[in-house]
Design an enzyme around this catalytic site. Structure first.
Site, PDB file in Angstrom:
ATOM      1  N   HIS A   1       0.819  -1.220   0.000  1.00  0.00           N
ATOM      2  CA  HIS A   1       0.000   0.000   0.000  1.00  0.00           C
ATOM      3  C   HIS A   1       0.850   1.267   0.000  1.00  0.00           C
ATOM      4  CE1 HIS A   1      -4.037  -1.847   0.714  1.00  0.00           C
ATOM      5  NE2 HIS A   1      -3.259  -2.869   1.019  1.00  0.00           N
TER       6      HIS A   1
ATOM      7  N   ASP B   1       3.312   9.502  -1.011  1.00  0.00           N
ATOM      8  CA  ASP B   1       2.163   8.708  -0.576  1.00  0.00           C
ATOM      9  C   ASP B   1       1.976   7.568  -1.567  1.00  0.00           C
ATOM     10  OD1 ASP B   1      -0.092   8.085   0.977  1.00  0.00           O
ATOM     11  OD2 ASP B   1      -0.713  10.182   1.089  1.00  0.00           O
TER      12      ASP B   1
HETATM   13  P1  ADQ Z   1      -3.151   5.921   4.777  1.00  0.00           P
HETATM   14  O1  ADQ Z   1      -1.890   6.706   4.696  1.00  0.00           O
HETATM   15  O2  ADQ Z   1      -3.716   5.734   6.138  1.00  0.00           O
HETATM   16  O3  ADQ Z   1      -3.004   4.498   4.051  1.00  0.00           O
HETATM   17  P2  ADQ Z   1      -5.049   7.375   2.945  1.00  0.00           P
HETATM   18  O4  ADQ Z   1      -5.061   6.842   1.574  1.00  0.00           O
HETATM   19  O5  ADQ Z   1      -4.586   8.769   3.173  1.00  0.00           O
HETATM   20  O6  ADQ Z   1      -4.331   6.396   3.900  1.00  0.00           O
HETATM   21  O7  ADQ Z   1      -6.519   7.176   3.521  1.00  0.00           O
HETATM   22  C1  ADQ Z   1      -6.866   7.441   4.827  1.00  0.00           C
HETATM   23  C2  ADQ Z   1      -8.329   7.103   5.098  1.00  0.00           C
HETATM   24  O8  ADQ Z   1      -8.621   7.526   6.426  1.00  0.00           O
HETATM   25  C3  ADQ Z   1      -9.308   7.842   4.196  1.00  0.00           C
HETATM   26  O9  ADQ Z   1     -10.423   7.024   3.962  1.00  0.00           O
HETATM   27  C4  ADQ Z   1      -9.696   9.086   5.014  1.00  0.00           C
HETATM   28  O10 ADQ Z   1     -11.003   9.555   4.786  1.00  0.00           O
HETATM   29  C5  ADQ Z   1      -9.561   8.584   6.419  1.00  0.00           C
HETATM   30  N1  ADQ Z   1      -9.075   9.666   7.288  1.00  0.00           N
HETATM   31  C6  ADQ Z   1      -7.859  10.275   7.256  1.00  0.00           C
HETATM   32  N2  ADQ Z   1      -7.785  11.215   8.206  1.00  0.00           N
HETATM   33  C7  ADQ Z   1      -8.957  11.229   8.839  1.00  0.00           C
HETATM   34  C8  ADQ Z   1      -9.482  12.008   9.931  1.00  0.00           C
HETATM   35  N3  ADQ Z   1      -8.780  12.954  10.534  1.00  0.00           N
HETATM   36  N4  ADQ Z   1     -10.734  11.737  10.339  1.00  0.00           N
HETATM   37  C9  ADQ Z   1     -11.458  10.777   9.716  1.00  0.00           C
HETATM   38  N5  ADQ Z   1     -11.025  10.008   8.691  1.00  0.00           N
HETATM   39  C10 ADQ Z   1      -9.785  10.249   8.261  1.00  0.00           C
HETATM   40  C11 ADQ Z   1      -2.155   3.757   3.222  1.00  0.00           C
HETATM   41  C12 ADQ Z   1      -1.196   4.511   2.283  1.00  0.00           C
HETATM   42  C13 ADQ Z   1      -1.951   5.324   1.257  1.00  0.00           C
HETATM   43  C14 ADQ Z   1      -2.941   4.437   0.514  1.00  0.00           C
HETATM   44  C15 ADQ Z   1      -3.799   3.642   1.482  1.00  0.00           C
HETATM   45  C16 ADQ Z   1      -4.635   2.601   0.753  1.00  0.00           C
HETATM   46  O11 ADQ Z   1      -0.325   5.358   3.042  1.00  0.00           O
HETATM   47  O12 ADQ Z   1      -1.046   5.908   0.339  1.00  0.00           O
HETATM   48  O13 ADQ Z   1      -3.780   5.244  -0.290  1.00  0.00           O
HETATM   49  O14 ADQ Z   1      -2.999   2.928   2.411  1.00  0.00           O
HETATM   50  O15 ADQ Z   1      -3.828   1.752  -0.008  1.00  0.00           O
END
Ligand code: ADQ
Length: 474
Positions: A157, A370
């Site tokens: 991921h 990311d």
């Molecule tokens: P993350 O870095 O955790 O995951 P990201 O893709 O930014 O993920 O998604 C985060 C999720 O959490 C989203 O659904 C968002 O809405 C939710 N979220 C974030 N902050 C929030 C907050 N303050 N309150 C409520 N909800 C919140 C990892 C990788 C990413 C990749 C994903 C999926 O780092 O690059 O996209 O996995 O593969």
């Protein structure tokens, strides 16, 4: 297709939609064939023996959830240590934040070995295994060493760094060799596939056997063959659209719009992580107010950063830095009737996320690096197509390969980012609509269901038994 077995560090009850798009998508796939989801329970036990943890199983419909506890020592070396203080920073190009403490690798191997030992007796001959993310890179090799012959795919991921950054990990050779115990390695973007392929060419003399699919490559090295391919992860567009029109999101959107009726709202939603470029975003916003004073008393940045990995040092430092920056901008620019920035260190309820996105004129998704970034896709899906907000997106998010109609920015370039935010704030309606339509179409076309099907189809076709027979020696 046989039964699907998903392995990930954490798991969620697939029947609860609050778990979010990915858990729902994997849950869907598991429910279709009946399946098993295996991972850490989230429980850290005091005083247990390292490399040992109690296995518990429970049934959620036709899906078995199997979880293992970790003792404190394993949690520290495997999860906080090797996964989140070595692999996470290095894979996000942050060698400066990596902690190459020599004791971490033993914990990482020990937990992967323990997972393999606990999982092996639960497997059936015709199972297909899908392993997720950087915590579990060596799991297939450990399973193969125990005699596992089932088809196994891995999805990473997070990004793959360029070869020389990867080579800074003391165990890089072992780590990259571990990927060859899988039949298929899925990565988020074509840039990641290129880094992966180049590393193996440079460091392991890998032979490129040709591309089975566009964006893919079959590589031969270490006496084995692996297929590597980009599968950009998507969101569940239908589910998120439903959430956008549900009562909680509508109410959130309306209350934000009335609260900020005389302002232009800019929004950032992230996990509080140094990869997300949050301080850089605040600096660019400050630059916006400085360079374009017409935004004073109007542009208001709301940033909601959910707590994350508090016990890793780099995260505590980031929190402190951010609080300083936010305080300074409000102190320097704030008025009695206007604060330029609201920073909230909290997770908002998932049902409210689309309402926040829809109320914003500009979505700021500005990671330094990311894997994908799903917030960018959620922001687009939540918009009103008649009057959509503008997505300002870092060119270093994996999502930028697909979302070319966003305003792409370099988060290290404070002035450039301030200029792009200004462009976003002033973008005429027709251009906003045109960009939004194209972005939405692409996000819909490659949603999370497409991603899951594309990966599983490629996994069914990848490798063959003859090749897999070599793998126990890896
Ligand atoms: P993350 O870095 O955790 O995951 P990201 O893709 O930014 O993920 O998604 C985060 C999720 O959490 C989203 O659904 C968002 O809405 C939710 N979220 C974030 N902050 C929030 C907050 N303050 N309150 C409520 N909800 C919140 C990892 C990788 C990413 C990749 C994903 C999926 O780092 O690059 O996209 O996995 O593969």
């Amino acid at each position: 297709m046989g039964r699907l077995v998903v392995v990930s560090n954490r798991l969620a009850d697939p029947r609860k939609s609050a778990a979010g798009g990915l858990a729902v998508a994997l849950g869907d796939a598991l429910q279709r064939t009946g399946g098993l989801w295996f991972g850490w329970s989230g429980t850290v036990t005091e005083g247990g023996a390292s490399g040992e943890g109690a296995l518990r199983t429970r049934q959620a419909g036709n899906v078995t959830l199997a979880t293992v506890d970790l003792c404190r020592e394993d949690h520290e070396s495997y999860y906080l240590g090797y996964a989140n203080s070595v692999l996470w920073p290095v894979f996000h190009y942050r060698l400066d934040l990596a902690d190459f403490n020599a004791s971490y690798i033993a914990g990482y191997r020990r937990v992967n070995q323990m997972f393999a030992r606990k999982l092996m007796p639960l497997l059936r001959d015709d199972d297909i295994l899908w392993v997720h993310d950087y915590h579990l890179i060596p799991l297939a090799a450990e399973l193969r060493a125990l005699g596992c012959r089932q088809r196994m795919g891995f999805f990473l991921h997070i990004p793959v760094p360029p070869p020389l950054i990867m080579a800074a990990i003391p165990q890089h050779d072992w780590l990259m060799r571990s990927f060859f115990a899988y039949d298929l390695v899925g990565l988020q973007s074509e840039a990641d596939v290129s880094h992966f392929t180049r590393y193996l060419g440079n460091e392991a003399g890998a032979q490129e056997l040709g591309a089975p699919e566009p964006g893919g490559q079959r590589l031969r090295a270490f006496g084995a063959t692996v297929q590597v391919q980009a599968f950009p992860i998507g969101i569940d567009v239908d589910e998120f659209t439903r959430l956008t029109h549900a009562a909680e999101a509508v109410e959130t959107c309306e209350s934000m719009r009335s609260e900020y009726s005389r302002r232009r709202l800019l929004l950032g939603i992230d996990r509080l992580d140094y990869s997300k470029g949050i301080p850089q975003r605040v600096r660019a916003f400050r630059e916006l107010l400085q360079r374009y004073p017409e935004n004073e008393r109007s542009a208001t940045l709301v940033m909601i950063a959910s707590p994350s990995r508090d016990s890793v040092h780099a995260y505590a430092d980031l929190r402190q830095e951010l609080e300083g920056l936010c305080g300074a901008i409000n102190g320097d620019y704030g008025e009695l009737d206007w604060m330029p920035l609201r920073y909230i260190h909290r997770t908002v309820a998932r049902k409210r996320v689309p309402g926040l996105c829809r109320a914003a004129a500009v979505g700021l998704v500005t990671p330094l690096r990311d894997g994908m970034n799903l917030v960018a896709k959620e922001f687009v899906v939540a918009q009103d197509p008649e009057d959509p907000g503008v997505l300002v997106l870092s060119r270093f998010a994996g999502a930028a390969e697909q979302l070319k109609e966003a305003l792409l920015v370099n988060p290290y370039d404070t002035q450039g980012m301030a200029d792009s935010i200004q462009t976003a704030l002033q973008m005429p309606l027709a251009e906003r609509q045109r960009r939004h339509q194209k972005l939405l179409a692409r996000i819909r076309e490659q949603d999370v269901h497409w991603w899951r099907q594309a990966f599983l189809q490629a996994l069914e076709q990848a490798g063959d038994d003859a090749d897999r027979a070599h793998l126990a020696g890896i």
